[in-house]
Motif scaffolding. Sequence first.
Motif, PDB file in Angstrom:
ATOM      1  N   ARG A  16       0.860  -1.175   0.000  1.00 45.14           N
ATOM      2  CA  ARG A  16       0.000   0.000   0.000  1.00 45.14           C
ATOM      3  C   ARG A  16       0.898   1.226   0.000  1.00 45.14           C
ATOM      4  NH1 ARG A  16      -5.124   0.645   0.997  1.00 45.14           N
ATOM      5  NH2 ARG A  16      -5.624  -1.364   1.910  1.00 45.14           N
ATOM      6  N   ALA A  20      -5.058   4.595   4.056  1.00 47.06           N
ATOM      7  CA  ALA A  20      -6.276   4.098   3.437  1.00 47.06           C
ATOM      8  C   ALA A  20      -7.453   5.029   3.717  1.00 47.06           C
ATOM      9  CB  ALA A  20      -6.590   2.707   3.986  1.00 47.06           C
ATOM     10  N   CYS A  21      -8.415   4.996   2.781  1.00 47.34           N
ATOM     11  CA  CYS A  21      -9.646   5.766   2.954  1.00 47.34           C
ATOM     12  C   CYS A  21     -10.350   5.304   4.237  1.00 47.34           C
ATOM     13  CB  CYS A  21     -10.544   5.559   1.747  1.00 47.34           C
ATOM     14  SG  CYS A  21     -12.186   6.278   1.938  1.00 47.34           S
ATOM     15  N   CYS A  24     -13.774   3.370   3.099  1.00 50.37           N
ATOM     16  CA  CYS A  24     -13.845   2.114   2.367  1.00 50.37           C
ATOM     17  C   CYS A  24     -12.545   1.325   2.359  1.00 50.37           C
ATOM     18  CB  CYS A  24     -14.295   2.375   0.927  1.00 50.37           C
ATOM     19  SG  CYS A  24     -13.061   3.246  -0.044  1.00 50.37           S
ATOM     20  N   GLU A  26      -9.907   1.824   0.553  1.00 48.28           N
ATOM     21  CA  GLU A  26      -9.107   1.998  -0.666  1.00 48.28           C
ATOM     22  C   GLU A  26      -7.942   2.938  -0.364  1.00 48.28           C
ATOM     23  OE1 GLU A  26      -9.304   0.782  -3.886  1.00 48.28           O
ATOM     24  OE2 GLU A  26     -10.657  -0.653  -2.939  1.00 48.28           O
ATOM     25  N   THR A  27      -6.938   2.912  -1.232  1.00 49.13           N
ATOM     26  CA  THR A  27      -5.813   3.824  -1.050  1.00 49.13           C
ATOM     27  C   THR A  27      -6.309   5.267  -1.083  1.00 49.13           C
ATOM     28  OG1 THR A  27      -4.366   2.247  -2.125  1.00 49.13           O
ATOM     29  CG2 THR A  27      -3.573   4.505  -1.969  1.00 49.13           C
ATOM     30  N   CYS A  84     -10.389   8.282  -0.205  1.00 43.29           N
ATOM     31  CA  CYS A  84     -10.203   8.021  -1.626  1.00 43.29           C
ATOM     32  C   CYS A  84     -10.955   9.096  -2.410  1.00 43.29           C
ATOM     33  CB  CYS A  84     -10.728   6.634  -1.973  1.00 43.29           C
ATOM     34  SG  CYS A  84     -12.517   6.515  -1.815  1.00 43.29           S
TER      35      CYS A  84
END
Length: 142
Positions: A16, A20-21, A24, A26-27, A84
């Motif tokens: 990664r 992270a978001c 959710c 996500e990156t 994100c």
Amino acid sequence: MDVLATPPANEPTPPRSGPACVACGETAIVHWLRRLTDDELDEVRRTENDRRAEVLRLADPQLPPPEFPPLPTGADFTRAVYSCGPHAITMDAAALVHASSCTAPNDADLPGCDCTPEPAPESPIEAAPAAPLPDHWVTGGA
Ligand SMILES: [Zn+2]
Ligand SMILES: [Zn+2]
């Protein structure tokens, strides 16, 4: 059993590249700031108290005891909230410091949030210049 057909067990997963978001996982590609919750502030203060206790423990008894400033308050800290693209709040909102209770990014409030962010600090750069710029300094001027 055909060993070659089996995918390698430890296929390298791309690391990664950042946080992270919050919504959710996500990156994250953007972030904004919010104040600390009471729990987070308690933790910061506990860490600072521990640090001070250690400084006192190691202090030279020949010298006057070290003195410390008052413990930090919530106004001294912000915490980054990562998001994100799809979960990002507006850029204007992201430029402000949000309340500790802000739940953004939260699908229910996007692209806004459910707190009233702190007003933006006065920026001297955006203040009007003291006098009009010379014509040849103005874009499109002579
Ligand atoms: Zn997201
Ligand atoms: Zn907010």
